[in-house]
Motif scaffolding. Structure first.
Motif, short mmCIF file in Angstrom:
data_model
loop_
_atom_site.label_atom_id
_atom_site.label_comp_id
_atom_site.label_asym_id
_atom_site.label_seq_id
_atom_site.Cartn_x
_atom_site.Cartn_y
_atom_site.Cartn_z
N SER A 1 -3.45 15.55 14.47
CA SER A 1 -2.31 15.06 13.79
C SER A 1 -1.60 14.09 14.88
CB SER A 1 -1.37 16.34 13.78
OG SER A 1 -0.03 16.06 13.46
N THR B 1 -0.70 20.27 7.69
CA THR B 1 -1.88 21.19 7.33
C THR B 1 -2.40 21.50 6.05
OG1 THR B 1 -0.57 23.03 7.42
CG2 THR B 1 -1.29 22.41 9.75
N GLY B 2 -3.50 21.69 5.75
CA GLY B 2 -3.78 21.91 4.13
C GLY B 2 -3.54 20.69 3.41
N LEU B 3 -3.09 21.11 1.98
CA LEU B 3 -2.85 20.05 1.15
C LEU B 3 -1.51 19.84 1.17
CD1 LEU B 3 -5.46 20.87 -1.76
CD2 LEU B 3 -5.19 18.86 -0.18
N ASP C 1 2.52 20.38 0.40
CA ASP C 1 3.20 21.22 -0.41
C ASP C 1 4.14 20.52 -1.33
OD1 ASP C 1 5.36 20.40 0.73
OD2 ASP C 1 5.43 22.11 2.26
N SER D 1 -6.14 15.09 -2.48
CA SER D 1 -7.21 15.94 -2.74
C SER D 1 -8.00 16.95 -1.48
CB SER D 1 -8.35 15.24 -3.44
OG SER D 1 -8.59 14.08 -2.85
N GLU D 2 -7.71 16.29 -0.31
CA GLU D 2 -8.45 16.84 0.79
C GLU D 2 -7.63 17.01 1.96
OE1 GLU D 2 -12.39 15.05 1.97
OE2 GLU D 2 -12.30 13.92 0.08
N PRO D 3 -7.72 18.02 2.54
CA PRO D 3 -7.23 18.32 3.93
C PRO D 3 -7.76 17.46 4.96
CG PRO D 3 -7.61 20.45 3.01
CD PRO D 3 -8.28 19.56 2.15
N TYR D 4 -7.07 16.74 5.61
CA TYR D 4 -7.72 16.08 6.65
C TYR D 4 -8.50 16.74 7.62
CZ TYR D 4 -8.92 12.61 10.60
OH TYR D 4 -9.53 12.05 11.60
N ARG D 5 -9.65 16.34 8.18
CA ARG D 5 -10.30 17.14 9.20
C ARG D 5 -11.19 16.13 9.93
NH1 ARG D 5 -11.28 20.64 4.89
NH2 ARG D 5 -10.34 22.71 5.00
N ARG E 1 5.28 15.44 7.92
CA ARG E 1 4.00 15.71 7.49
C ARG E 1 3.36 14.68 6.46
NH1 ARG E 1 5.50 22.42 6.56
NH2 ARG E 1 5.42 22.72 8.94
N ARG F 1 -0.15 12.78 7.19
CA ARG F 1 -1.37 12.62 6.35
C ARG F 1 -1.69 11.11 5.98
NH1 ARG F 1 -1.93 17.70 4.08
NH2 ARG F 1 0.00 18.87 4.13
#
Length: 614
Positions: free
Chosen positions: A357, A367-369, A371, A391-395, A547, A551
């Motif tokens: 991040s 975090t996650g998708l 909100d 569509s995808e949480p960043y990893r 946030r 992203r």
């Protein structure tokens, strides 16, 4: 003068005094971002993270890695000495255990417009510069105007929403804003360092110089040896030494910054006693470089201090001004080739976690998708930002740590092919058929061992990574001129991010040399999200905007995330002490002190180490 004239004059003077007192009564001793109550009351005596009875005395000797050639930190020329900041006072000062609260320093109080379109500062009558000259409102306006005109580009970006500044009387100055949207702007103005107008008249402010500057702060420049050292001495007549915001701080009689070529020799100087304190940034050094008899005897101390501040982002930045990096698929492919797990195990003794991040170690990190609140910001940008935001949480990619990253290599090769790259004669060529060679600009040798494994991984794809090491001065000048392909960049964050985001990410900053948008990022969607963050009307809105911005930046692969830690690693001699309760959001070096009676003089080996390191 007749009696009537005398009475009239006294009445006029009394009226001014009463007006001033009424104005002070309407001002605030502290500013907070969303007008929430500050932690400390109006009659507070000191911050909780200081020792109010800390003894004064002694010398703090620290290392300046790479050196400096200027004592003017306000312009975009030369390499300034970092420690010169201690000679200047600001209008207000931020506490180090609150996300965003400022208390009066040069300004005793501040008053904000109900609609946030101006802020007025009431200066302390006793404020003065180190030559005894009173510090007045004209010095505040001089500082602002001078930094806007001659200072580094950062200042013009940071204060972009200020319309004008007016002196109302010698102790009163007001800043008018272009609009009332930027809730942080009054506090940003509160961070203004006040420069002496009378000192700078007739001088060339725009040049880098080793001329001794004049300030109003706790330290003054005592001596400077170009390329060797800077000595600051505590001003015994410092006008603000008894203010609550300063009690328990600035305890050393002198601060000496000696120049060392690189971190390796600075560590040796510390072990020999030539310097007293060092913050370690390299995990390998922390694990093994300080193992000395002095450490085992408790004379040299290694300590990890909790870091509650957002860690921001450090990474390998792509210069998108180069056509090579303008395709997001290329940037993603190159990102896949960094094997963090192997690097962390083999080079860092598993001391780090991967940064995922731009606001790491904070509630601001995505975090996650997204909100529902984030989607309200992001949906209008659909088609202008990467689809994967929705569509995808960043990893970050994760390897098994073996040093073999075939899955990542295959995906990287696929992305490069999609971008029009291909292999010819065992060399990767770009979309124009040109063999790919990337120059990575570095200033310190310790980075090379980190980059060599990355270089090997790129070689497996037929890409040549050239490590170009230059000295600190060349590095600064080339980064300012954007003369690089890739480089390491750091984007620090505060618990309440604001105007500095313009300097990091906006299109305007990309076009101006000297800003921290070294990536050359020019994206209207990012510009819109940055403006929304700056203009957020509540803490909840600020978090949502941060946030959402996080992203979009992550999925644009503007840099390759590096690693982070939740502690500050510090090595120091036991003649130094610090409060038992350190500040949450800073390392708090100026809250430390020298233990009374402890010897200061280095032994002969320390003298030799210091001389040999230069």
């Amino acid at each position: 003068m007749n009696v009537a004239h005398t009475l009239l004059r006294h009445a006029f003077t009394l009226g001014l005094a009463l007006s001033a007192n009424l104005a002070l009564a309407t001002g605030q001793y502290a500013l907070t971002l969303y007008d929430e109550p500050p932690k400390y009351p109006a009659d507070f005596t000191h911050f909780d993270y200081v020792n109010p009875d800390a003894p004064k005395g002694g010398t703090l000797r620290i290392a300046d890695i790479g050196g400096f050639d200027s004592l003017n930190p306000w312009v975009d020329k030369g390499v300034p000495a970092a420690q010169v900041q201690y000679i200047y006072d600001t209008l207000m000062v931020q506490s180090l255990d609150e996300p965003m609260t400022e208390y009066g320093l040069v300004a005793e109080r501040a008053e904000k417009a109900p609609d946030n379109t101006w802020v007025r500062f009431y200066l302390r009558p006793q404020a003065r510069f180190q030559d005894g000259h009173p510090l007045r409102a004209e010095d505040v306006t001089f500082t602002f105007d001078t930094l806007i005109k001659y200072g580094a580009p950062f200042w013009r970006s940071y204060w972009a929403d200020v319309q004008r500044v007016e002196v109302e009387n010698p102790l009163q100055v007001v800043f008018y804003f272009k609009n009332g949207n930027n809730r942080e702007l009054p506090m940003i103005i509160g961070q203004l360092p006040v420069l002496p107008k009378h000192f700078w008249q007739g001088k060339d402010f725009a040049r880098a110089s080793l001329d001794v500057p004049l300030g109003s702060g706790p330290y003054r420049v005592a001596s400077v040896q170009a390329g060797r050292s800077l000595r600051l001495e505590r001003d015994a007549n410092y006008w603000a030494k008894d203010l609550p915001v300063n009690r328990g701080q600035y305890n050393f009689d002198a601060i000496v910054a000696d120049v060392y070529r690189d971190a390796g020799v600075a560590i040796e100087a510390l072990k020999a006693g030539a310097i007293d304190w060092r913050q370690e940034m390299v995990a390998k050094n922390w694990a093994s470089a300080y193992d000395t008899p002095a450490l085992r005897e408790g004379k040299l101390i290694k300590e990890e201090i909790p870091n509650g501040s957002p860690n921001g982002m450090q990474g390998f930045a792509f210069n998108q001004r180069r056509s090579l990096f303008q395709d997001v698929r290329v940037r993603e492919a190159l990102s896949l080739m960094l094997d963090f797990e192997w690097t962390n195990r083999q080079l860092f003794n598993n001391a780090y976690v991967r940064a995922s991040s731009y606001f790491s170690n904070s509630e601001l990190a995505a975090t996650g998708l997204p909100d529902a609140d984030e989607l309200k910001l992001l949906e209008p940008l659909r088609g202008k930002i990467p689809d994967r935001v929705f569509s995808e949480p960043y990893r970050n990619p994760v390897s098994d740590g073996s040093g073999v990253i075939r899955d990542q290599q295959r995906r990287a090769y696929q992305l490069l092919q999609e971008a029009g790259w291909k292999v010819a004669d065992d060399r990767m060529t770009d979309a124009n058929g040109k063999p790919v060679s990337i120059e990575f600009l570095v200033a310190f040798p310790e980075y090379e061992r980190i980059l060599l494994p990355y270089k090997r991984n790129l070689k497996d794809l037929g890409i040549d990574l050239v490590l170009r090491r230059v000295d600190a001065s060349q590095y600064v000048n080339r980064m300012r001129a954007r003369d690089f392909d890739m480089a390491i960049t750091s984007l620090p964050q505060s618990p309440s991010p604001g105007n500095e985001q313009r300097n990091y990410f906006t299109s305007d900053a990309a076009d101006r040399p000297g800003t921290q948008n070294v990536m050359g990022l020019k994206d209207p969607a990012v510009d819109q999200l940055v403006d929304g963050l700056i203009n957020a009307g509540s803490r909840k809105s600020l978090i949502t905007h941060a946030r959402a911005l996080d992203r979009v930046l992550l999925w644009n692969f503007v840099l390759i995330p590096n690693w982070t830690s939740a502690t500050w690693r510090v090595a120091y001699w036991n003649r130094l002490q610090h409060p038992g309760r350190p500040p949450k959001y800073d390392i708090g070096l100026m809250t430390w002190w020298a233990r009374p009676g402890a010897t200061e003089l280095p032994h002969p080996a320390a003298d030799a180490a210091a001389e040999g390191a230069r």
